[in-house]
Scaffold this motif. Structure first.
Motif, PDB file in Angstrom:
ATOM      1  N   GLU A   1     -21.029  39.438  -8.825  1.00 13.89           N
ATOM      2  CA  GLU A   1     -20.644  39.480  -7.419  1.00 13.89           C
ATOM      3  C   GLU A   1     -20.079  40.822  -6.942  1.00 13.89           C
ATOM      4  OE1 GLU A   1     -21.397  37.146  -5.477  1.00 13.89           O
ATOM      5  OE2 GLU A   1     -21.774  35.446  -6.795  1.00 13.89           O
TER       6      GLU A   1
ATOM      7  N   ARG B   1     -17.941  40.132  -1.441  1.00 12.44           N
ATOM      8  CA  ARG B   1     -18.255  38.726  -1.681  1.00 12.44           C
ATOM      9  C   ARG B   1     -17.030  37.979  -2.229  1.00 12.44           C
ATOM     10  NH1 ARG B   1     -23.540  37.454  -1.687  1.00 12.44           N
ATOM     11  NH2 ARG B   1     -23.339  35.851  -3.307  1.00 12.44           N
TER      12      ARG B   1
ATOM     13  N   HIS C   1     -17.216  34.116  -2.349  1.00  8.58           N
ATOM     14  CA  HIS C   1     -18.063  33.623  -3.432  1.00  8.58           C
ATOM     15  C   HIS C   1     -17.301  33.644  -4.760  1.00  8.58           C
ATOM     16  CE1 HIS C   1     -21.014  34.767  -0.372  1.00  8.58           C
ATOM     17  NE2 HIS C   1     -21.848  33.924  -0.946  1.00  8.58           N
TER      18      HIS C   1
END
Length: 207
Positions: A159, A178, A181
Motif C-alpha cells: 500500500e 492509502r 486501506h
C-alpha cells in the motif's frame, strides 16, 4: 552526575509519555536529553552543547542527537553528531504496532548476525542521483523473529510508495495516500498516525 558537578539538591520529575514505548522512535533518549538540559538550567551548570553530549554518553548511545535535532549523521556510540544541511521533507504516516520490540532484544539479534550493508553510504549516493534509498539493519532481523510485524510489513509493501521500520522497531514510517486501506488491513494489529517528516529544530534549546 551529582558528584561530577557538586549538585547538593535533588529534583522531582514528572514524565508524561506520548511516544510509544519500545517503538524505535527515540522516546527514551529524547526524554533523557530534555532532563539533562533541564538540570543544566536548574543548577546553572553552564554546560555547552558539547559538554552535554559528553555527559549523555554515560546514560545512553542515542541521547546526543537530541541536542542537535534535524537531519544528522551520527557515528561512534552516538557521541559523534554531524549536522547536515540536506533533509527529507515527505508527508508520511506512522504505523504503531500493538506490540513493541525491546532495544536489548533487537541488539541481541544484531550481535548474532553478519554485518549488513552500509545504508548510510547508499542513502547519500542515492540522494546525489535525486532519489530516496532507505535502509535499516534491524528490520530484516526483527521481522524474521516476529510473524505479526512481518505481516504488517507486507501490508505496507502493498500500500505504500516506501516504508521502513524505525530504529530497532517496532514502529514503521511510510509514504502513502492509502491510509484508510492500511487501517482496514491492520485488523487490530496496530494503528495509523498521520505525521510529517520535516527538519526538526530544538527551538527552546539555546547554547
Amino acid at each position: 552526575m551529582s558528584l561530577n558537578f557538586d549538585i547538593k539538591k535533588g529534583v522531582y520529575l514528572y514524565l508524561g509519555k506520548s511516544t510509544p514505548l519500545m517503538g524505535g522512535l527515540g522516546g527514551g533518549s529524547s526524554d533523557a536529553a530534555a532532563f539533562l538540559y533541564a538540570i543544566n538550567l536548574i543548577f546553572s551548570l553552564g554546560l555547552s552543547r558539547e559538554d552535554l553530549v559528553d555527559v549523555s554518553i554515560n546514560f545512553g548511545s542515542d541521547i546526543a542527537y537530541f541536542f542537535y535535532g534535524g537531519m544528522c549523521l551520527v557515528e561512534g556510540r552516538g557521541e559523534k553528531v554531524f549536522k547536515l544541511d540536506e533533509y527529507l521533507s515527505e508527508e508520511i504516516i506512522l504505523v504503531i504496532p500493538n506490540k513493541g520490540i525491546s532495544t536489548s532484544f533487537a541488539y541481541s539479534l544484531f550481535d548474532k548476525s553478519p554485518r549488513a550493508s552500509n545504508y548510510t553510504k547508499q542513502f547519500f549516493d542515492a540522494k546525489k542521483e535525486g532519489f530516496i534509498k532507505l535502509g535499516n539493519v534491524f528490520e530484516d532481523l526483527v521481522l524474521s523473529s516476529d510473524a505479526e510485524l512481518k505481516k504488517i510489513k507486507e501490508i505496507l509493501n502493498e500500500e505504500c510508495e516506501w516504508n521502513l521500520m524505525s530504529g530497532s522497531g517496532s514502529v514503521f514510517y511510510a509514504k502513502t495516500n492509502r491510509t484508510k486501506h492500511i487501517e482496514k488491513k491492520l485488523l487490530g494489529m496496530g494503528k495509523v498516525i498521520t505525521s510529517c517528516l520535516k527538519p526538526l529544530e530544538l527551538k527552546l534549546i539555546e547554547f
